[in-house]
Design a protein around this motif. Structure first.
Motif, PDB file in Angstrom:
ATOM      1  N   ALA A  51       0.984  -1.172  -0.089  1.00 28.17           N
ATOM      2  CA  ALA A  51      -0.190   0.280   0.056  1.00 28.17           C
ATOM      3  C   ALA A  51       0.690   1.400  -0.160  1.00 28.17           C
ATOM      4  N   HIS A  75      -1.873  -5.542  -6.106  1.00 30.36           N
ATOM      5  CA  HIS A  75      -1.578  -5.102  -4.873  1.00 30.36           C
ATOM      6  C   HIS A  75      -0.613  -5.951  -3.993  1.00 30.36           C
ATOM      7  N   HIS A 208      -4.677  -5.940   1.238  1.00 31.69           N
ATOM      8  CA  HIS A 208      -4.562  -4.550   0.598  1.00 31.69           C
ATOM      9  C   HIS A 208      -5.562  -3.694   1.190  1.00 31.69           C
ATOM     10  N   THR A 212      -4.106  -0.511   3.452  1.00 32.32           N
ATOM     11  CA  THR A 212      -4.496   0.798   2.772  1.00 32.32           C
ATOM     12  C   THR A 212      -5.393   1.830   3.874  1.00 32.32           C
TER      13      THR A 212
END
Length: 408
Positions: A51, A75, A208, A212
């Motif tokens: 991320a 990702h 992911h 994030t």
């Protein structure tokens, strides 16, 4: 390597981005700089969930475009390559191709797909990347003599006076989870991604979307709350790699230890942010601005940023001048709603403004306080529950000297 306990989170003294399981790092001199290390890498034994957060400057450098594209594809990344001394920014189509070539060459060296390599650069803007030197450096990058976390930490620096690192450990699902970080940044530092690069590694297992979410939430409270000189660069990025080697159960926001993981992640990010602020070009002091009693957290962030961004406040701190008028001015032009007749301002333990009016204080005591290396400015607006903290540094003669001759 020694650990220091803080609640259920252990600070690992001497730890960094290679302390989490399954990560290696290194650095070397490829010739972009005259003598110092200028090419660094981090790699994972397996593809890691990735991320990133990126500069808000519209002149975004080519490597950032390539890295965002790569992370968006799957990702995941397995390695990152960073050079210092040249930003590969404002270099047009050739710069973009050079960033792709930089990625491809290191991917071939690693034996992984191209999109598993993130790339970034930092340094002078508008100069083509010397690809002959880059190719030669990448070819030698994985040699044993170039391994070592300190070599990576040194290779990413520009005008920094020293390396910046941090590491913490915590227990999740009975497994030890480690989070390590490294960063560079000294000038062109301002809230909302400044000329800074931050790299965080963890052996936690996390997807992911969740990673994030954590990164964005924590960035708004740490990396986006520092300033040195009000300039936002073209190359700023914070990148996180989570390779799952701790073998914990996947962390989500429903996990019983979610808040503990977020706290540990914030500790790493805040430490790196404060190290960047303290290492501002020419700086002699770290300034922390704490705002409470705002109508909400967003207003508190705006006011704390306004104070820490004021050149007049920063020069007063450098000159050990307890000129509180500069602080209230910065509060007043922040654009946030407040009642001036309710405001309290303190320099460390010394109250200098009460209910928006001068409060009698010992000038010499205040000057003595401002001679310290760590300065705390406290503001209470007495209007609500909002609070925020921002960090910066004093503004000195040396800042002008450093930036007047940056390219020479």
């Amino acid at each position: 390597m020694q650990t220091i306990e803080k609640k259920k989170i252990m600070v690992v003294e001497g730890g960094g981005v290679t302390t989490p399981k399954g990560f290696k790092a290194g650095g070397l001199h490829c010739g972009i700089k005259r003598k110092r290390l200028d090419l660094g890498f981090i790699s994972s034994v397996v593809p890691a969930t990735a991320a990133g957060v990126y500069t808000t400057n519209l002149f975004q450098a080519a490597p950032l475009m390539v890295t965002q594209e790569s992370i968006d594809k799957e990702h995941k990344i397995q390695a990152l390559l960073v050079n210092s001394g040249n930003a590969n920014s404002c270099t047009g189509e050739q710069g973009l191709q050079d960033a792709y070539d930089m990625q491809r060459l290191f991917a071939e060296k690693m034996g992984v797909p191209n999109h598993y390599v993130a790339v970034t650069s930092t340094g002078v803007i508008g100069v083509p990347l010397p690809m002959d030197k880059m190719k030669a450096g990448i070819e030698k990058s994985l040699e044993k003599e170039n391994e070592g976390v300190i070599r990576f930490e040194q290779a990413i620096l520009t005008t920094d006076t020293g390396v910046k690192n941090v590491c913490v450990q915590l227990e999740i699902d009975g497994e030890v989870v480690t989070i390590g970080g490294a960063a560079k940044g000294s000038g062109m530092i301002h809230p909302n991604m400044a000329t800074m690069l931050g790299f965080i590694t963890t052996d936690a297992q996390i997807d992911h979307t969740t990673l994030t979410e954590v990164l964005k939430e924590v960035t708004n409270q740490t990396f986006n709350m520092i300033t040195v000189d009000g300039d936002t660069s073209t190359n700023d990025m914070v990148l996180v790699m989570a390779n799952g080697e701790a073998k914990n159960k996947p962390i989500t926001n429903n996990h019983p230890q979610w808040s503990l993981f977020v706290e540990a992640f914030q500790m790493v990010s805040e430490s790196l942010a404060k190290q960047i602020a303290r290492d501002g070009e020419g700086a002699t002091k770290l300034i922390e601005v704490q705002v409470e009693g705002a109508i909400d957290d967003e207003a508190a962030r705006g006011i704390s940023k306004s104070i820490i961004s004021s050149n007049l406040v920063k020069t007063a701190i450098y000159g050990t001048d307890p000129n509180w008028g500069r602080i209230v001015c910065a509060i007043g032009y922040s654009g946030e709603k407040l009642n001036p007749t309710h405001v309290t301002v303190k320099l460390g333990p010394i109250t200098v403004v009460e209910k928006g009016l001068p409060f009698a204080f010992d000038e010499e005591e205040a000057k003595t306080y401002l001679q310290q290396e760590n300065i705390h400015i406290f503001v209470d607006l007495h209007q609500g529950e909002g609070k925020a903290t921002a960090w910066g540094c004093d503004l000195t003669y040396d800042y002008v000297k450093i930036n007047a001759s940056y390219r020479t």
